[in-house]
Design a protein around this motif. Structure first.
Motif, mmCIF file in Angstrom:
data_model
loop_
_atom_site.group_PDB
_atom_site.id
_atom_site.type_symbol
_atom_site.label_atom_id
_atom_site.label_comp_id
_atom_site.label_asym_id
_atom_site.label_seq_id
_atom_site.Cartn_x
_atom_site.Cartn_y
_atom_site.Cartn_z
ATOM 1 N N GLN A 50 46.369 25.552 -33.854
ATOM 2 C CA GLN A 50 46.322 24.222 -34.461
ATOM 3 C C GLN A 50 46.203 23.119 -33.413
ATOM 4 N N HIS A 52 51.767 21.094 -36.901
ATOM 5 C CA HIS A 52 50.745 21.174 -37.947
ATOM 6 C C HIS A 52 50.861 22.490 -38.713
ATOM 7 N N ARG A 53 50.653 22.397 -40.023
ATOM 8 C CA ARG A 53 50.660 23.595 -40.854
ATOM 9 C C ARG A 53 49.427 24.433 -40.536
ATOM 10 N N CYS A 54 49.646 25.758 -40.405
ATOM 11 C CA CYS A 54 48.563 26.694 -40.121
ATOM 12 C C CYS A 54 48.241 27.486 -41.393
ATOM 13 N N GLY A 108 50.499 30.225 -42.725
ATOM 14 C CA GLY A 108 51.743 29.920 -43.423
ATOM 15 C C GLY A 108 52.799 29.287 -42.541
ATOM 16 N N ASN A 109 52.668 29.425 -41.226
ATOM 17 C CA ASN A 109 53.646 28.843 -40.301
ATOM 18 C C ASN A 109 53.222 27.452 -39.856
ATOM 19 N N ARG A 110 54.075 26.822 -39.094
ATOM 20 C CA ARG A 110 53.776 25.512 -38.522
ATOM 21 C C ARG A 110 53.744 25.607 -36.994
ATOM 22 N N GLN A 141 53.799 30.206 -31.878
ATOM 23 C CA GLN A 141 54.233 28.861 -32.238
ATOM 24 C C GLN A 141 54.573 28.077 -30.968
#
Length: 388
Positions: free
Chosen positions: A213, A201-203, A206-208, A195
């Motif tokens: 991204q 941005h949403r991946c 499931g994470n941001r 991260q």
């Protein structure tokens, strides 16, 4: 494989398939048998198979489309077997290596998860070995690509290498002292899901804010399509090229226009490259390799991408100015790297098959001599019981 077929025709015992492979390469590639092996690269859209010699030269290559991911795993296995058997009709295959786009366990036996295929804890190695009757090795496709670049490509001579594959997402692999570092559970190298932007941005994971991204083929295309959908003046050239159909904007088209001097496409590749450099600097802080090899489809942009990455790497490197800088190089083997690496890794287990095969030959010959002695008791007297 042709030897195995000859045996079955002569009525010999079924071949013993290698069921276990150590979690590390147990012998050096320098001492591995110089025999042809098959490498297979399985992705979301294609299955590519090739016979590769000990020098990394592709003797023959075949490919087909990947069966739809909604189909059963056996359908994909059938496709792999068809390609291997086709190649084995013209080549004496001693082992098969699989490079799979997914998580492979530390034993290199099971595909834990594949985002583009219906593989969930799939015992791929044993399933294929039972059908092909030669040793099968399964590994992550980024690991096999890194191995190929270390053996035959941009990473030759490096003792600490990190490979980054830029495709729809970001994959990666770590090599130290001639060994792929797979981690305790086999899933090391998932660099794309570091991260880098909290709340970004949403991946799909499931994470941001995951690195992929901001520096991948998907990120490149997303940015271009957003500008085109907003009817931005800087996007008029690419809008014209796709006839107004924003969905037709692709990574290769962006790279092509950037090479032609399109300012927006050049800027987008610079942005992707700068994020790439930031991520590489983070990896350098954690792993301190001597070389980063950049592969995958997006790397085709060459210095339009890698130049900005080098600049950003130098700006963000921890301790810059007071430490050696890792070399950043573009991969040399192109889309065949995963296939070549899988075949070469399979050579590390091919010797076991050859030794087992030789023992079967010797056992068969002893049986023949013993049977001959029983049929002709006056000529040769059997001196021992046939081997068990």
């Amino acid at each position: 494989m042709s030897t195995y077929r000859d045996f079955t025709q002569r009525g010999a015992a079924r071949a013993t398939v290698l069921r276990t492979v150590g979690t590390r390469e147990r012998r050096s590639h320098l001492s591995a048998p110089r025999v042809p092996t098959v490498g297979i690269d399985i992705g979301g859209t294609k299955v590519m198979a090739g016979v590769v010699d000990a020098d990394g030269v592709i003797l023959e290559k075949v490919r087909t489309e990947t069966p739809d991911k909604s189909k059963s795993p056996k359908v994909v296995e059938d496709t792999i077997c068809e390609l291997v058997l086709d190649l084995s009709d013209r080549h004496d295959v001693h082992a098969v290596g699989i490079g799979a786009a997914g998580w492979v366990d530390a034993d290199r036996a099971n595909v834990l998860f594949a985002p583009h295929l219906a593989w969930r804890n799939e015992p791929l190695r044993d399933a294929l070995a039972a059908r092909l009757a030669v040793p099968v090795l399964v590994d992550n496709d980024a690991n096999t690509a890194a191995w190929a670049e270390w053996r035959f490509g941009a990473g030759r001579g490096e003792d600490h290498l990190v490979m980054i594959t830029l495709g729809t997402g970001i994959g990666g692999a770590i090599l130290e002292d001639g060994r792929v570092k797979r981690g305790k559970y086999g899933v090391a190298g998932e660099f794309g899901h570091m991260q880098v932007v909290p709340g970004g941005h949403r991946c799909p994971c499931g994470n941001r804010g995951c690195w992929e991204q901001y520096s991948s083929g998907n990120a490149l295309v997303r940015e271009a399509r957003e500008l085109a959908a907003a009817d931005s003046p800087v996007a008029y050239n690419i809008i014209d090229r796709v006839g107004g159909n924003v969905r037709d904007i692709t990574g290769p088209l962006i790279t092509e226009l950037a090479r032609e001097g399109d300012a927006m496409c050049v800027e987008l590749l610079q942005d992707i490259g700068q994020w790439l450099g930031v991520g590489i600097a983070n990896l350098a802080a954690a792993l301190d390799p001597s070389c980063f090899v950049i592969g995958g489809g997006v790397s085709a942009a060459d210095d339009l991408l890698i130049g900005p990455a080098r600049d950003a790497f130098r700006r963000h490197l921890t301790g810059r100015g007071y430490r050696p800088e890792a070399r950043i190089a573009k991969a040399q083997l192109g889309p065949e790297a995963g296939m070549v690496g899988a075949a070469d890794l399979a050579r590390l287990v091919a010797r076991r098959f050859r030794r087992a095969n030789r023992r079967r030959v010797e056992r068969h010959e002893r049986y023949e001599r013993y049977a001959q002695a029983l049929r002709n008791p006056g000529s040769v007297r059997p001196t021992q019981e046939p081997p068990s």
